[in-house]
Design a protein around this motif. Structure first.
Motif, PDB file in Angstrom:
ATOM      1  N   GLN A  97      10.199  -3.181  -2.568  1.00  0.00           N
ATOM      2  CA  GLN A  97      10.216  -3.996  -1.358  1.00  0.00           C
ATOM      3  C   GLN A  97      11.464  -4.864  -1.347  1.00  0.00           C
ATOM      4  N   PHE A  98      12.054  -5.036  -0.165  1.00  0.00           N
ATOM      5  CA  PHE A  98      13.241  -5.857   0.007  1.00  0.00           C
ATOM      6  C   PHE A  98      12.882  -7.026   0.918  1.00  0.00           C
ATOM      7  N   LEU A  99      13.305  -8.225   0.528  1.00  0.00           N
ATOM      8  CA  LEU A  99      12.772  -9.412   1.188  1.00  0.00           C
ATOM      9  C   LEU A  99      13.819 -10.511   1.286  1.00  0.00           C
ATOM     10  N   MET A 100      14.008 -11.033   2.488  1.00  0.00           N
ATOM     11  CA  MET A 100      14.806 -12.242   2.705  1.00  0.00           C
ATOM     12  C   MET A 100      13.841 -13.333   3.162  1.00  0.00           C
ATOM     13  N   ALA A 101      13.255 -14.039   2.208  1.00  0.00           N
ATOM     14  CA  ALA A 101      12.160 -14.969   2.503  1.00  0.00           C
ATOM     15  C   ALA A 101      12.607 -16.410   2.659  1.00  0.00           C
ATOM     16  N   TYR A 102      13.906 -16.647   2.822  1.00  0.00           N
ATOM     17  CA  TYR A 102      14.408 -18.015   2.927  1.00  0.00           C
ATOM     18  C   TYR A 102      13.681 -18.801   4.018  1.00  0.00           C
ATOM     19  N   ILE A 103      13.446 -18.137   5.163  1.00  0.00           N
ATOM     20  CA  ILE A 103      12.845 -18.815   6.308  1.00  0.00           C
ATOM     21  C   ILE A 103      11.476 -19.389   5.969  1.00  0.00           C
ATOM     22  N   ASP A 109      11.676 -13.212  10.355  1.00  0.00           N
ATOM     23  CA  ASP A 109      10.292 -12.969   9.962  1.00  0.00           C
ATOM     24  C   ASP A 109      10.088 -13.271   8.476  1.00  0.00           C
ATOM     25  N   GLY A 110      11.080 -12.907   7.663  1.00  0.00           N
ATOM     26  CA  GLY A 110      10.964 -13.146   6.226  1.00  0.00           C
ATOM     27  C   GLY A 110       9.897 -12.310   5.563  1.00  0.00           C
ATOM     28  N   LYS A 111       9.606 -11.148   6.129  1.00  0.00           N
ATOM     29  CA  LYS A 111       8.570 -10.279   5.571  1.00  0.00           C
ATOM     30  C   LYS A 111       9.208  -9.123   4.795  1.00  0.00           C
ATOM     31  N   PRO A 112       8.465  -8.562   3.833  1.00  0.00           N
ATOM     32  CA  PRO A 112       9.026  -7.456   3.045  1.00  0.00           C
ATOM     33  C   PRO A 112       9.340  -6.240   3.912  1.00  0.00           C
ATOM     34  N   VAL A 113      10.410  -5.558   3.539  1.00  0.00           N
ATOM     35  CA  VAL A 113      10.818  -4.318   4.199  1.00  0.00           C
ATOM     36  C   VAL A 113      10.826  -3.224   3.140  1.00  0.00           C
ATOM     37  N   SER A 114      10.254  -2.086   3.460  1.00  0.00           N
ATOM     38  CA  SER A 114      10.145  -1.011   2.479  1.00  0.00           C
ATOM     39  C   SER A 114      11.480  -0.310   2.258  1.00  0.00           C
ATOM     40  N   ALA A 115      11.585   0.321   1.106  1.00  0.00           N
ATOM     41  CA  ALA A 115      12.778   1.109   0.809  1.00  0.00           C
ATOM     42  C   ALA A 115      12.932   2.239   1.817  1.00  0.00           C
ATOM     43  N   ALA A 116      11.807   2.842   2.218  1.00  0.00           N
ATOM     44  CA  ALA A 116      11.861   3.958   3.159  1.00  0.00           C
ATOM     45  C   ALA A 116      12.428   3.522   4.506  1.00  0.00           C
ATOM     46  N   ARG A 117      12.038   2.317   4.975  1.00  0.00           N
ATOM     47  CA  ARG A 117      12.555   1.860   6.267  1.00  0.00           C
ATOM     48  C   ARG A 117      14.046   1.562   6.182  1.00  0.00           C
ATOM     49  N   LEU A 118      14.468   0.945   5.081  1.00  0.00           N
ATOM     50  CA  LEU A 118      15.893   0.660   4.933  1.00  0.00           C
ATOM     51  C   LEU A 118      16.703   1.938   4.775  1.00  0.00           C
ATOM     52  N   VAL A 131      16.889  -0.192  -8.010  1.00  0.00           N
ATOM     53  CA  VAL A 131      15.893  -1.192  -7.632  1.00  0.00           C
ATOM     54  C   VAL A 131      14.471  -0.678  -7.863  1.00  0.00           C
ATOM     55  N   GLU A 132      13.778  -1.324  -8.776  1.00  0.00           N
ATOM     56  CA  GLU A 132      12.340  -1.128  -8.966  1.00  0.00           C
ATOM     57  C   GLU A 132      11.637  -2.411  -8.528  1.00  0.00           C
ATOM     58  N   GLY A 133      10.411  -2.302  -8.093  1.00  0.00           N
ATOM     59  CA  GLY A 133       9.609  -3.485  -7.782  1.00  0.00           C
ATOM     60  C   GLY A 133      10.039  -4.184  -6.523  1.00  0.00           C
ATOM     61  N   GLY A 134      11.070  -4.997  -6.621  1.00  0.00           N
ATOM     62  CA  GLY A 134      11.508  -5.719  -5.445  1.00  0.00           C
ATOM     63  C   GLY A 134      12.859  -6.372  -5.635  1.00  0.00           C
ATOM     64  N   ALA A 135      13.488  -6.666  -4.504  1.00  0.00           N
ATOM     65  CA  ALA A 135      14.749  -7.403  -4.464  1.00  0.00           C
ATOM     66  C   ALA A 135      14.581  -8.457  -3.384  1.00  0.00           C
ATOM     67  N   ALA A 136      14.537  -9.721  -3.787  1.00  0.00           N
ATOM     68  CA  ALA A 136      14.240 -10.793  -2.844  1.00  0.00           C
ATOM     69  C   ALA A 136      15.370 -11.810  -2.802  1.00  0.00           C
TER      70      ALA A 136
END
Length: 259
Positions: free
Chosen positions: A130-136, A165-174, A105-110
């Motif tokens: 960045q990882f993002l579940m922005a459906y909400i 929340d639908g906000k980005p989550v960093s790779a480091a946090r995951l 994963v580079e850039g983002g996975a949404a």
């Protein structure tokens, strides 16, 4: 250029690359169909020992195409159901693949792109990914198994935060919660995933397939049922030619060579 999924080989590793230029590799039903067919072929081909899923042009996948989704609001509900079924078929193909599957994963996975990464066995992510579940944010609910994967892998409060929340989550946090396995410098996720895939390609194909099956079935099994599955798999593995080679190589102090 239209959306496509390309398949290339590097030694024993199959590389699947999602590409949708100008749209951050947004998903398309044709990509899902190609992935399912390619993974079925890889399952039958002994020379392929590992799979890497990645995205073109420095971005993993932005998920569904909102323009297509808006257009489908004026169409029968079955049109969208068929598209979701195609995505779910892709997710199942990744989960059921007997070879180890690594997301690079580079850039983002949404959205569904995040779900695709979660469906892989292992995730290597760039430091700034960045990882993002922005459906909400657009009044929608997850597909692609996103809520299932997060609900299985994370405490309920954190899964709720990511989905509500639908906000980005960093790779480091995951990575702190064990969802991302390795965080690497930007631009090196694919190389790191390929290096890992090469290592896994040297493992016993029989043992890899059986371990993946045990992990897949574990959430639905009682401990007693799982004991029985582990016993059966251990005995079958012990009498497989891979165990003969692996144990012999151990005593001979050399690397095993699996066929």
């Amino acid at each position: 250029m239209s959306a496509e999924l390309t398949a290339t080989r590097r030694d024993a590793t199959l590389i699947l690359t999602m590409s949708n230029p100008g749209k951050r590799n947004a998903l398309d039903p044709a990509m899902a169909a190609a992935a399912i067919e390619t993974l079925a072929t890889a399952e039958r081909e002994d020379a392929i020992r590992a799979v890497v899923l990645t995205g073109a042009d420095g971005f993993f996948c932005s998920g569904g195409n909102l323009n297509q989704l808006m257009a489908r609001r004026s169409q029968p509900k079955g049109e969208q159901a068929a598209s979701i079924d195609a995505l779910h078929g892709w997710i199942e193909a990744l989960r059921d693949c007997p070879k180890p599957v690594i997301a690079a994963v580079e850039g983002g996975a949404a959205g569904a792109g995040f779900s695709l990464a979660l469906a892989c066995d292992l995730i290597v992510a760039a430091d700034s990914a960045q990882f993002l579940m922005a459906y909400i944010g657009v009044g929608l609910t997850p597909d692609g198994g996103g809520s299932w994967f997060l609900g299985q892998s994370l405490p309920r409060q954190l899964a709720s935060e990511i989905l509500l929340d639908g906000k980005p989550v960093s790779a480091a946090r995951l990575q702190q919660f064990g969802i991302v396995n390795r965080v690497v410098p930007d631009g090196s996720a694919l190389d790191a995933a390929l290096a890992w895939a090469e290592q896994l390609a040297g493992r016993s194909p029989n043992a890899v397939e059986r371990i993946k099956g045990l992990l897949r079935d574990a959430p639905g099994n009682s401990l007693t049922t799982h004991f029985a599955a582990e016993k059966d798999n251990f005995i079958e593995s012990l009498h497989h030619r891979d165990a003969q080679e692996g144990i012999t190589a151990f005593f001979e102090k050399r690397a095993p060579h699996y066929r």
